[in-house]
Design a protein around this motif. Sequence first.
Motif, PDB file in Angstrom:
ATOM      1  N   TRP A 112      34.770  36.417  38.327  1.00 54.02           N
ATOM      2  CA  TRP A 112      35.698  36.565  38.966  1.00 54.02           C
ATOM      3  C   TRP A 112      36.314  34.703  38.366  1.00 54.02           C
ATOM      4  O   TRP A 112      37.851  34.818  38.754  1.00 54.02           O
ATOM      5  CB  TRP A 112      35.889  36.605  40.546  1.00 54.02           C
ATOM      6  CG  TRP A 112      37.334  36.382  41.055  1.00 54.02           C
ATOM      7  CD1 TRP A 112      37.656  37.686  41.307  1.00 54.02           C
ATOM      8  CD2 TRP A 112      37.399  35.767  41.992  1.00 54.02           C
ATOM      9  NE1 TRP A 112      39.300  37.160  42.054  1.00 54.02           N
ATOM     10  CE2 TRP A 112      38.679  36.206  42.444  1.00 54.02           C
ATOM     11  CE3 TRP A 112      37.626  34.588  41.704  1.00 54.02           C
ATOM     12  CZ2 TRP A 112      40.142  35.258  43.093  1.00 54.02           C
ATOM     13  CZ3 TRP A 112      38.666  33.287  42.102  1.00 54.02           C
ATOM     14  CH2 TRP A 112      39.323  34.350  43.171  1.00 54.02           C
ATOM     15  N   ASP A 113      35.343  34.116  38.430  1.00 62.62           N
ATOM     16  CA  ASP A 113      35.156  32.945  39.211  1.00 62.62           C
ATOM     17  C   ASP A 113      35.531  32.112  37.527  1.00 62.62           C
ATOM     18  O   ASP A 113      36.341  31.141  37.320  1.00 62.62           O
ATOM     19  CB  ASP A 113      33.980  31.700  38.948  1.00 62.62           C
ATOM     20  CG  ASP A 113      34.007  32.412  40.860  1.00 62.62           C
ATOM     21  OD1 ASP A 113      35.613  32.321  41.394  1.00 62.62           O
ATOM     22  OD2 ASP A 113      32.948  31.503  41.602  1.00 62.62           O
ATOM     23  N   ASN A 114      35.555  32.978  36.395  1.00 61.19           N
ATOM     24  CA  ASN A 114      35.855  32.619  34.862  1.00 61.19           C
ATOM     25  C   ASN A 114      36.937  32.536  35.003  1.00 61.19           C
ATOM     26  O   ASN A 114      37.408  31.884  33.895  1.00 61.19           O
ATOM     27  CB  ASN A 114      33.979  33.103  34.371  1.00 61.19           C
ATOM     28  CG  ASN A 114      33.087  32.660  33.685  1.00 61.19           C
ATOM     29  OD1 ASN A 114      33.808  31.711  33.416  1.00 61.19           O
ATOM     30  ND2 ASN A 114      31.785  33.034  33.931  1.00 61.19           N
ATOM     31  N   VAL A 115      37.122  33.869  35.236  1.00 62.92           N
ATOM     32  CA  VAL A 115      38.905  34.440  35.304  1.00 62.92           C
ATOM     33  C   VAL A 115      39.517  33.772  35.721  1.00 62.92           C
ATOM     34  O   VAL A 115      40.634  33.551  35.016  1.00 62.92           O
ATOM     35  CB  VAL A 115      38.648  35.647  35.555  1.00 62.92           C
ATOM     36  CG1 VAL A 115      40.478  36.387  35.785  1.00 62.92           C
ATOM     37  CG2 VAL A 115      37.917  36.986  34.642  1.00 62.92           C
ATOM     38  N   ALA A 116      39.193  33.386  37.053  1.00 62.08           N
ATOM     39  CA  ALA A 116      40.276  32.253  37.760  1.00 62.08           C
ATOM     40  C   ALA A 116      39.718  30.502  37.267  1.00 62.08           C
ATOM     41  O   ALA A 116      40.460  30.118  37.244  1.00 62.08           O
ATOM     42  CB  ALA A 116      39.776  31.641  39.544  1.00 62.08           C
ATOM     43  N   GLY A 130      46.012  37.120  43.239  1.00 67.68           N
ATOM     44  CA  GLY A 130      45.807  37.660  43.346  1.00 67.68           C
ATOM     45  C   GLY A 130      45.939  38.229  41.982  1.00 67.68           C
ATOM     46  O   GLY A 130      45.659  39.570  41.346  1.00 67.68           O
ATOM     47  N   ARG A 131      46.287  37.046  40.485  1.00 67.26           N
ATOM     48  CA  ARG A 131      46.368  37.408  39.443  1.00 67.26           C
ATOM     49  C   ARG A 131      44.812  38.208  39.382  1.00 67.26           C
ATOM     50  O   ARG A 131      44.955  38.609  37.668  1.00 67.26           O
ATOM     51  CB  ARG A 131      47.198  36.398  38.949  1.00 67.26           C
ATOM     52  CG  ARG A 131      48.637  36.347  39.682  1.00 67.26           C
ATOM     53  CD  ARG A 131      49.295  35.006  39.175  1.00 67.26           C
ATOM     54  NE  ARG A 131      49.345  34.392  37.582  1.00 67.26           N
ATOM     55  CZ  ARG A 131      49.677  34.038  36.847  1.00 67.26           C
ATOM     56  NH1 ARG A 131      50.330  33.160  37.392  1.00 67.26           N
ATOM     57  NH2 ARG A 131      49.565  33.834  34.970  1.00 67.26           N
ATOM     58  N   VAL A 132      44.135  36.855  39.238  1.00 67.03           N
ATOM     59  CA  VAL A 132      42.657  37.047  39.192  1.00 67.03           C
ATOM     60  C   VAL A 132      42.439  38.735  39.158  1.00 67.03           C
ATOM     61  O   VAL A 132      42.135  39.310  38.325  1.00 67.03           O
ATOM     62  CB  VAL A 132      41.431  36.329  39.613  1.00 67.03           C
ATOM     63  CG1 VAL A 132      40.477  36.467  38.931  1.00 67.03           C
ATOM     64  CG2 VAL A 132      42.479  34.948  39.671  1.00 67.03           C
ATOM     65  N   ASP A 133      42.226  39.381  39.839  1.00 71.07           N
ATOM     66  CA  ASP A 133      41.791  40.590  40.415  1.00 71.07           C
ATOM     67  C   ASP A 133      42.914  41.992  39.314  1.00 71.07           C
ATOM     68  O   ASP A 133      42.428  42.510  38.951  1.00 71.07           O
ATOM     69  CB  ASP A 133      42.194  40.583  41.977  1.00 71.07           C
ATOM     70  CG  ASP A 133      41.485  40.019  43.211  1.00 71.07           C
ATOM     71  OD1 ASP A 133      40.893  39.920  42.380  1.00 71.07           O
ATOM     72  OD2 ASP A 133      41.705  39.994  43.929  1.00 71.07           O
ATOM     73  N   GLU A 134      44.536  41.472  39.222  1.00 65.60           N
ATOM     74  CA  GLU A 134      44.496  41.862  38.230  1.00 65.60           C
ATOM     75  C   GLU A 134      44.705  41.924  36.945  1.00 65.60           C
ATOM     76  O   GLU A 134      44.891  43.227  36.498  1.00 65.60           O
ATOM     77  CB  GLU A 134      46.667  41.663  38.832  1.00 65.60           C
ATOM     78  CG  GLU A 134      47.462  42.031  37.982  1.00 65.60           C
ATOM     79  CD  GLU A 134      48.788  41.584  37.831  1.00 65.60           C
ATOM     80  OE1 GLU A 134      49.467  42.333  36.591  1.00 65.60           O
ATOM     81  OE2 GLU A 134      48.988  40.853  38.412  1.00 65.60           O
ATOM     82  N   ALA A 135      44.265  40.599  36.695  1.00 69.49           N
ATOM     83  CA  ALA A 135      43.483  41.002  34.839  1.00 69.49           C
ATOM     84  C   ALA A 135      42.140  41.162  35.167  1.00 69.49           C
ATOM     85  O   ALA A 135      42.290  42.099  33.909  1.00 69.49           O
ATOM     86  CB  ALA A 135      43.625  39.164  34.660  1.00 69.49           C
ATOM     87  N   LEU A 136      41.621  41.738  36.180  1.00 69.61           N
ATOM     88  CA  LEU A 136      40.237  42.076  36.221  1.00 69.61           C
ATOM     89  C   LEU A 136      40.755  43.622  36.011  1.00 69.61           C
ATOM     90  O   LEU A 136      39.814  44.047  35.285  1.00 69.61           O
ATOM     91  CB  LEU A 136      39.419  41.846  37.152  1.00 69.61           C
ATOM     92  CG  LEU A 136      38.543  40.217  37.230  1.00 69.61           C
ATOM     93  CD1 LEU A 136      37.762  40.125  38.205  1.00 69.61           C
ATOM     94  CD2 LEU A 136      37.590  40.262  35.856  1.00 69.61           C
TER      95      LEU A 136
END
Length: 269
Positions: A112-116, A130-136
């Motif tokens: 999660w933190d890498n994507v964020a 919320g965009r991080v959750d959506e991307a995952l």
Amino acid sequence: MVEAVLSPAAGQGTAANTGALIDIHGVSHWFEVPTGVLQVLDNIDLQVRPGEFVALLGPSGCGKSTLLRLVAGLEPATTGRITQNGETIEKPDPSRIVVFQDPTLFPWRSVWDNVALGLQARGVLDAQRGRVDEALQRVGLTEFAKAYPHQLSGGMAQRVALARALVNDPQLLVLDEPLGKLDSLTRIAMQSELVNLWQRDGFSALLVTHDVEEALFLANRVIVLSDRRPARIAAELVVDLPYPRHRGDPRLAELRHEALRHLGLDATW
């Protein structure tokens, strides 16, 4: 200039085009080396239309990745001009995201933190978590949000890298052999996932690969670069097939033979 000629099947099923228009005008590039100056690109003219998937195909060391770096804004072209939606590309920008062969994940940060990371660097993470959750979710890794890179397979790590790119809603995804280190079965699966993401999100994509089958399976157009320095555009192949594509399609076999001919390898077919 090599103009994009889209077949009726090209981009079939894609989202409304939100991708970038990339124009490469008369680009040549030199590097300084101990023995003098080495020219790697010679008078490249190319256009990538909004929502188009273009692959650059050629042997290792022919200048493909150099051209990607110029398009990404990581360094300026020696001569010529590269524009995005009419504006000269002079530096990196969140609208152009590069995905490399190595996922380059930070081992001490969770998935999660890498994507964020991109949102955090821009100071907008608190407002856009919320965009991080959506991307995952888009790359199928929701259940691995709290995992760490050492707990992931190679394919999963590359999906994290894609999610890290997609969280920024890029207009252009610059793909520098992103599947090159994966085993063959994972690579085939990831090729299909990449097509699905491109169709769903509508970004433009510029891919570097030396894998003929990969280029033809993914792209609307394949630009073949010459195998001698400085690299020039040797041929343009329009892949006039709908998605999803089937690897046993006779048309793909024809295009493969044509690509190998331009690369001087058709005797192996």
